[in-house]
Design an enzyme around this catalytic site. Structure first.
Site, PDB file in Angstrom:
ATOM      1  N   LYS A  77      18.682 -11.611 -18.163  1.00 21.70           N
ATOM      2  CA  LYS A  77      18.024 -10.331 -17.890  1.00 21.70           C
ATOM      3  C   LYS A  77      18.945  -9.416 -17.073  1.00 21.70           C
ATOM      4  O   LYS A  77      19.973  -9.879 -16.548  1.00 21.70           O
ATOM      5  CB  LYS A  77      16.703 -10.604 -17.150  1.00 21.70           C
ATOM      6  CG  LYS A  77      15.704 -11.419 -17.995  1.00 21.70           C
ATOM      7  CD  LYS A  77      14.424 -11.672 -17.218  1.00 21.70           C
ATOM      8  CE  LYS A  77      13.390 -12.413 -18.031  1.00 21.70           C
ATOM      9  NZ  LYS A  77      12.118 -12.603 -17.309  1.00 21.70           N
ATOM     10  N   TYR A 117       7.252  -8.815 -25.563  1.00 14.82           N
ATOM     11  CA  TYR A 117       6.253  -9.172 -24.552  1.00 14.82           C
ATOM     12  C   TYR A 117       4.845  -8.723 -24.970  1.00 14.82           C
ATOM     13  O   TYR A 117       4.037  -8.325 -24.124  1.00 14.82           O
ATOM     14  CB  TYR A 117       6.620  -8.533 -23.211  1.00 14.82           C
ATOM     15  CG  TYR A 117       7.745  -9.247 -22.468  1.00 14.82           C
ATOM     16  CD1 TYR A 117       7.751 -10.631 -22.309  1.00 14.82           C
ATOM     17  CD2 TYR A 117       8.797  -8.534 -21.897  1.00 14.82           C
ATOM     18  CE1 TYR A 117       8.770 -11.286 -21.616  1.00 14.82           C
ATOM     19  CE2 TYR A 117       9.827  -9.189 -21.198  1.00 14.82           C
ATOM     20  CZ  TYR A 117       9.799 -10.560 -21.071  1.00 14.82           C
ATOM     21  OH  TYR A 117      10.800 -11.208 -20.374  1.00 14.82           O
ATOM     22  N   ASN A 180      13.581 -12.724 -12.236  1.00 14.20           N
ATOM     23  CA  ASN A 180      13.819 -14.170 -12.420  1.00 14.20           C
ATOM     24  C   ASN A 180      14.966 -14.504 -13.384  1.00 14.20           C
ATOM     25  O   ASN A 180      15.017 -15.581 -13.975  1.00 14.20           O
ATOM     26  CB  ASN A 180      12.518 -14.897 -12.787  1.00 14.20           C
ATOM     27  CG  ASN A 180      11.910 -14.390 -14.074  1.00 14.20           C
ATOM     28  OD1 ASN A 180      12.494 -13.535 -14.747  1.00 14.20           O
ATOM     29  ND2 ASN A 180      10.759 -14.916 -14.430  1.00 14.20           N
ATOM     30  N   HIS A 183      15.413 -15.371 -19.556  1.00 13.58           N
ATOM     31  CA  HIS A 183      14.261 -15.620 -20.442  1.00 13.58           C
ATOM     32  C   HIS A 183      14.580 -16.811 -21.346  1.00 13.58           C
ATOM     33  O   HIS A 183      15.721 -16.968 -21.791  1.00 13.58           O
ATOM     34  CB  HIS A 183      13.988 -14.401 -21.335  1.00 13.58           C
ATOM     35  CG  HIS A 183      13.078 -14.730 -22.487  1.00 13.58           C
ATOM     36  ND1 HIS A 183      11.706 -14.772 -22.360  1.00 13.58           N
ATOM     37  CD2 HIS A 183      13.354 -15.092 -23.775  1.00 13.58           C
ATOM     38  CE1 HIS A 183      11.169 -15.130 -23.518  1.00 13.58           C
ATOM     39  NE2 HIS A 183      12.149 -15.327 -24.398  1.00 13.58           N
ATOM     40  N   GLU A 194      10.965 -14.718 -31.866  1.00 10.53           N
ATOM     41  CA  GLU A 194      11.870 -13.942 -31.004  1.00 10.53           C
ATOM     42  C   GLU A 194      13.268 -13.826 -31.612  1.00 10.53           C
ATOM     43  O   GLU A 194      13.907 -12.777 -31.524  1.00 10.53           O
ATOM     44  CB  GLU A 194      11.938 -14.591 -29.619  1.00 10.53           C
ATOM     45  CG  GLU A 194      10.640 -14.424 -28.847  1.00 10.53           C
ATOM     46  CD  GLU A 194      10.596 -15.218 -27.541  1.00 10.53           C
ATOM     47  OE1 GLU A 194      11.614 -15.854 -27.179  1.00 10.53           O
ATOM     48  OE2 GLU A 194       9.533 -15.216 -26.893  1.00 10.53           O
TER      49      GLU A 194
HETATM   50  P1  IDP Z   1       8.245 -16.842 -18.743  1.00  9.92           P
HETATM   51  O1  IDP Z   1       9.338 -15.815 -18.667  1.00  9.92           O
HETATM   52  O2  IDP Z   1       8.493 -17.988 -17.819  1.00  9.92           O
HETATM   53  O3  IDP Z   1       7.941 -17.282 -20.157  1.00  9.92           O
HETATM   54  P2  IDP Z   1       5.841 -15.195 -18.866  1.00  9.92           P
HETATM   55  O4  IDP Z   1       4.507 -15.554 -18.287  1.00  9.92           O
HETATM   56  O5  IDP Z   1       5.994 -15.191 -20.343  1.00  9.92           O
HETATM   57  O6  IDP Z   1       6.908 -16.159 -18.168  1.00  9.92           O
HETATM   58  O7  IDP Z   1       6.218 -13.771 -18.284  1.00  9.92           O
HETATM   59  C1  IDP Z   1       7.287 -13.028 -18.824  1.00  9.92           C
HETATM   60  C2  IDP Z   1       8.027 -12.342 -17.695  1.00  9.92           C
HETATM   61  O8  IDP Z   1       7.166 -11.421 -17.064  1.00  9.92           O
HETATM   62  C3  IDP Z   1       8.480 -13.260 -16.578  1.00  9.92           C
HETATM   63  O9  IDP Z   1       9.661 -13.967 -16.859  1.00  9.92           O
HETATM   64  C4  IDP Z   1       8.664 -12.276 -15.453  1.00  9.92           C
HETATM   65  O10 IDP Z   1       9.873 -11.546 -15.618  1.00  9.92           O
HETATM   66  C5  IDP Z   1       7.498 -11.312 -15.690  1.00  9.92           C
HETATM   67  N1  IDP Z   1       6.338 -11.695 -14.869  1.00  9.92           N
HETATM   68  C6  IDP Z   1       5.451 -12.694 -15.098  1.00  9.92           C
HETATM   69  N2  IDP Z   1       4.505 -12.737 -14.154  1.00  9.92           N
HETATM   70  C7  IDP Z   1       4.799 -11.713 -13.289  1.00  9.92           C
HETATM   71  C8  IDP Z   1       4.185 -11.242 -12.079  1.00  9.92           C
HETATM   72  O11 IDP Z   1       3.184 -11.765 -11.594  1.00  9.92           O
HETATM   73  N3  IDP Z   1       4.797 -10.186 -11.469  1.00  9.92           N
HETATM   74  C9  IDP Z   1       5.895  -9.576 -11.974  1.00  9.92           C
HETATM   75  N4  IDP Z   1       6.496  -9.988 -13.101  1.00  9.92           N
HETATM   76  C10 IDP Z   1       5.963 -11.049 -13.760  1.00  9.92           C
HETATM   77 MG    MG Z   2       7.086 -16.279 -21.789  1.00  5.36          MG
END
Ligand code: IDP
Ligand code: MG
Length: 218
Positions: A77, A117, A180, A183, A194
């Site tokens: 990212k 997303y 984070n 992805h 994807e």
């Molecule tokens: P993942 O990336 O571990 O699959 P997902 O639930 O699919 O997690 O969420 C996609 C992305 O959305 C996360 O990697 C993160 O960047 C963002 N995200 C998820 N939950 C939150 C939140 O509570 N606050 C801000 N960003 C979030």
């Molecule tokens: Mg995800």
């Protein structure tokens, strides 16, 4: 029946046409009694062209992947790129034994992200997620190997870095869920969706690792 992506079909068709040409020339020379030319024709072509898919290992007819291989989408990212973590993240996947079959650096459009997303559209953090993901370039990759989907999820770690184990990418390089770093597709179906969304078939390469019998039983 699952059809092969366009690029693969072209490669396969080219390979089959080449094999036909080689065979035709070899048979012509053989029946005209010219054994020396026949031998030199055969030695002039690499084994892969003479033996086709068998030289490339056992590939599934339906997926084109060797053995029980899977593919997954990994994206570094914008925060990972800005913090110059690209090399270290790629190194982890290489060292684990996975094979890189596609990679590009790009600025992502909101349109692509909204499809990527689509399940998160109703979440309160969705607007800031789009802003973050379009804030700079990403490096997006397709990795291939045995159980690569579930293994790479473990390597990447919990969505929230505060919960992620040390030793995972997120556990080692990040502290907050909104930044984070990386992805990883979360299921085989998700990975297929994807990969098709981010890559054209011709951007993915089918190639044989010289160490593939050392990393997995073929
Ligand atoms: P993942 O990336 O571990 O699959 P997902 O639930 O699919 O997690 O969420 C996609 C992305 O959305 C996360 O990697 C993160 O960047 C963002 N995200 C998820 N939950 C939150 C939140 O509570 N606050 C801000 N960003 C979030
Ligand atoms: Mg995800």
């Amino acid at each position: 029946m699952t059809s092969l992506p366009e690029g693969w079909q072209n490669t396969r068709q080219n390979m089959i046409m080449l094999q036909h040409c080689i065979l035709k020339r070899v048979l012509q020379q053989f029946y005209s009694g010219n054994q020396e030319t026949t031998k030199s024709l055969l030695s002039g072509f690499p084994a892969a062209l003479q033996h086709g898919h068998r030289a490339a290992g056992h590939r599934s007819k339906s997926t084109g992947l060797p053995g029980e291989s899977e593919r997954t989408l990994i994206a570094i990212k914008p925060d990972g790129v800005q913090r110059r973590l690209v090399g270290q993240i790629i190194q982890r996947f290489e060292q684990r034994g996975f094979k890189l079959v596609g990679m590009k650096m790009m600025k992502v459009s909101e349109d692509l992200l909204s499809q990527h997303y689509c399940e998160l559209r109703t979440k309160p953090f969705y607007p800031s997620l789009l802003h973050y993901m379009t804030s700079g370039p990403v490096v997006v990759m397709v990795w291939e190997g045995h159980k690569v989907v579930q293994t790479s999820r473990k390597m990447v770690g919990h969505t929230n870095p505060a919960e992620a184990q040390a030793g995972t990418v997120r556990g080692d390089f990040s502290i907050h869920v909104s930044r984070n770093v990386v992805h990883a597709s979360d299921s085989l179906e998700g990975a297929q969706r994807e990969i098709q969304l981010w890559f054209q078939g011709k951007e993915l390469l089918n190639w044989d690792c010289c160490d593939q019998t050392s990393t997995c039983e073929v």
